[in-house]
Design an enzyme around this catalytic site. Structure first.
Site, PDB file in Angstrom:
ATOM      1  N   CYS A  52      13.705  75.153 -66.031  1.00 26.70           N
ATOM      2  CA  CYS A  52      12.584  74.253 -65.751  1.00 26.70           C
ATOM      3  C   CYS A  52      11.605  74.874 -64.741  1.00 26.70           C
ATOM      4  O   CYS A  52      10.440  74.489 -64.698  1.00 26.70           O
ATOM      5  CB  CYS A  52      13.084  72.902 -65.248  1.00 26.70           C
ATOM      6  SG  CYS A  52      14.082  73.019 -63.761  1.00 26.70           S
ATOM      7  N   ASN A  53      12.053  75.824 -63.953  1.00 24.59           N
ATOM      8  CA  ASN A  53      11.178  76.434 -62.946  1.00 24.59           C
ATOM      9  C   ASN A  53      10.570  77.759 -63.365  1.00 24.59           C
ATOM     10  O   ASN A  53       9.680  78.270 -62.693  1.00 24.59           O
ATOM     11  CB  ASN A  53      11.938  76.646 -61.630  1.00 24.59           C
ATOM     12  CG  ASN A  53      12.055  75.359 -60.857  1.00 24.59           C
ATOM     13  OD1 ASN A  53      11.173  74.517 -60.921  1.00 24.59           O
ATOM     14  ND2 ASN A  53      13.140  75.208 -60.139  1.00 24.59           N
ATOM     15  N   ARG A  54      11.089  78.365 -64.439  1.00 27.15           N
ATOM     16  CA  ARG A  54      10.595  79.690 -64.815  1.00 27.15           C
ATOM     17  C   ARG A  54      10.982  80.053 -66.232  1.00 27.15           C
ATOM     18  O   ARG A  54      11.992  79.589 -66.743  1.00 27.15           O
ATOM     19  CB  ARG A  54      11.155  80.743 -63.863  1.00 27.15           C
ATOM     20  CG  ARG A  54      12.658  80.930 -64.013  1.00 27.15           C
ATOM     21  CD  ARG A  54      13.236  81.980 -63.072  1.00 27.15           C
ATOM     22  NE  ARG A  54      13.359  81.485 -61.726  1.00 27.15           N
ATOM     23  CZ  ARG A  54      12.750  82.013 -60.660  1.00 27.15           C
ATOM     24  NH1 ARG A  54      12.000  83.059 -60.787  1.00 27.15           N
ATOM     25  NH2 ARG A  54      12.913  81.482 -59.472  1.00 27.15           N
TER      26      ARG A  54
END
Length: 176
Positions: A52-54
């Site tokens: 979800c972050n990268r």
């Protein structure tokens, strides 16, 4: 003959908001298709990390654009968006970037170790599809050893372990 370099291309929380990161997110199926196509096209060593972050692709190529094209083909992101919200690292910088990810230094919450398991899974998936090589094997081993040392020998991971955990703690402290 052009020599292949190690590249890491990424769209992460550092430059892209959640909606942009979402466009570059890759499903497990898309990751598999991307890896298979890369292998078919002669890429010797590549793996994909999508959280979800990268979303990151690390691989050997004569130019990073081949990896960017693969990412855009299998995600909903465009080359134009990639150029505005991405980071590209090469050779030693790409290696350093992997160590920063694996040791929790490149996380939204410093010391977030959820990424270590995700990195391990990404490599396992690539290995299963035959897109890793001996170099990656050694590199990822060193990253995992460094991660273990940071976790055991420093206090880096003694606090919050993830963004969601931090959010819940914040709400509990500030809304009760």
């Amino acid at each position: 003959i052009q020599q292949a370099n190690l590249y890491n291309i990424s769209v992460s929380y550092k430059k892209a908001e959640a909606t942009v990161r979402g466009k570059f997110s890759l499903t497990k199926e898309a990751q598999e298709q991307l890896l298979k196509e890369a292998k078919k096209n002669g890429v010797d060593g590549i793996f994909v990390l999508s959280t979800c972050n990268r979303t990151e692709i690390t691989g050997f190529s004569d130019c990073p654009f081949k990896l960017i094209e693969l990412l855009c083909k299998y995600s909903n992101g465009t080359v134009d968006e990639f150029s505005r919200f991405s980071a590209i690292t090469k050779n030693e910088d790409a290696i350093s970037h992997l160590f920063r990810i694996g040791t929790g230094l490149d996380s939204q919450i410093l010391g977030d170790y959820e990424i270590v398991g995700q990195l391990r899974q990404a490599f396992k998936q690539a290995k299963k599809l035959g897109t890793t090589n001996a170099y990656f094997e050694r590199l990822l081993n060193h990253v995992m050893q460094a991660s273990k040392r940071v976790k055991n020998e420093t206090r880096l991971s003694s606090g919050t372990t993830s963004v969601s955990y931090a959010a819940v703690q914040y709400i509990i402290r500030n809304l009760s």
